[in-house]
Motif scaffolding. Sequence first.
Motif, PDB file in Angstrom:
ATOM      1  N   CYS A  25      40.564  26.991  12.751  1.00  0.00           N
ATOM      2  CA  CYS A  25      40.325  25.646  12.216  1.00  0.00           C
ATOM      3  C   CYS A  25      40.687  25.569  10.737  1.00  0.00           C
ATOM      4  O   CYS A  25      41.287  24.592  10.287  1.00  0.00           O
ATOM      5  N   SER A  26      40.359  26.610   9.997  1.00  0.00           N
ATOM      6  CA  SER A  26      40.693  26.657   8.577  1.00  0.00           C
ATOM      7  C   SER A  26      42.203  26.717   8.379  1.00  0.00           C
ATOM      8  O   SER A  26      42.771  25.976   7.567  1.00  0.00           O
ATOM      9  N   THR A  27      42.862  27.582   9.133  1.00  0.00           N
ATOM     10  CA  THR A  27      44.310  27.747   9.030  1.00  0.00           C
ATOM     11  C   THR A  27      45.052  26.462   9.381  1.00  0.00           C
ATOM     12  O   THR A  27      46.029  26.096   8.741  1.00  0.00           O
ATOM     13  N   LYS A  28      44.570  25.776  10.416  1.00  0.00           N
ATOM     14  CA  LYS A  28      45.230  24.549  10.886  1.00  0.00           C
ATOM     15  C   LYS A  28      44.682  23.290  10.210  1.00  0.00           C
ATOM     16  O   LYS A  28      45.065  22.188  10.565  1.00  0.00           O
ATOM     17  N   ASN A  29      43.758  23.489   9.256  1.00  0.00           N
ATOM     18  CA  ASN A  29      43.155  22.384   8.524  1.00  0.00           C
ATOM     19  C   ASN A  29      42.546  21.339   9.462  1.00  0.00           C
ATOM     20  O   ASN A  29      42.771  20.139   9.314  1.00  0.00           O
ATOM     21  N   LEU A  30      41.794  21.822  10.444  1.00  0.00           N
ATOM     22  CA  LEU A  30      41.129  20.930  11.393  1.00  0.00           C
ATOM     23  C   LEU A  30      39.781  20.515  10.814  1.00  0.00           C
ATOM     24  O   LEU A  30      38.768  21.177  11.004  1.00  0.00           O
ATOM     25  N   THR A  31      39.781  19.436  10.096  1.00  0.00           N
ATOM     26  CA  THR A  31      38.542  18.955   9.503  1.00  0.00           C
ATOM     27  C   THR A  31      37.707  18.278  10.580  1.00  0.00           C
ATOM     28  O   THR A  31      38.234  17.721  11.540  1.00  0.00           O
ATOM     29  N   GLY A  32      36.430  18.348  10.432  1.00  0.00           N
ATOM     30  CA  GLY A  32      35.537  17.724  11.390  1.00  0.00           C
ATOM     31  C   GLY A  32      35.197  18.585  12.594  1.00  0.00           C
ATOM     32  O   GLY A  32      34.436  18.163  13.454  1.00  0.00           O
ATOM     33  N   TRP A  33      35.773  19.767  12.657  1.00  0.00           N
ATOM     34  CA  TRP A  33      35.427  20.683  13.741  1.00  0.00           C
ATOM     35  C   TRP A  33      34.264  21.553  13.275  1.00  0.00           C
ATOM     36  O   TRP A  33      34.323  22.155  12.202  1.00  0.00           O
TER      37      TRP A  33
END
Length: 153
Positions: A25-33
């Motif tokens: 999630c951090s690597t893919k910049n998945l905010t809100g997860w």
Amino acid sequence: MKILFVCLGNICRSTMAEAVMKNICSTKNLTGWEVDSCGTSDYNIGKQPYHLTLRTLKEHGIKDFRHKARQIRSSDFTEFDHILVMDHNNLSDVKYEAPKDCPANIEMLTAYDPQKAPYIVDPYYEEDSVFEDVYQLISRCCVKFVETYSKNK
């Protein structure tokens, strides 16, 4: 997106899955997860992840992962969108605890394995080298899960 990983004691598999998913999630910049993990048992409440779990994560560049083991609680069934378990016993235990109107999607993490592994073995009872195999399997599943549910595919 709120994801809860579940295994028996919450010191090996589910904590590893939590760390791997948070890293993705951090690597893919998945905010809100939001990602968490727990166990079906009360064996390890308050304990840190198993040292071989932490070593394996560190070997893959996931450093400074912190978690204190906890047991699944009734609020988890309404707080999380997905409850992903590691083996058939976990699945049975979690479904038994789930309320009848449970909104969370409860399934095996291996439902997302491109190589179709049936479950994730508990490495705690195996040789040290099994932690690497478990890491690889969890990583494949988490990547596929993100591909399935991410808007940033």
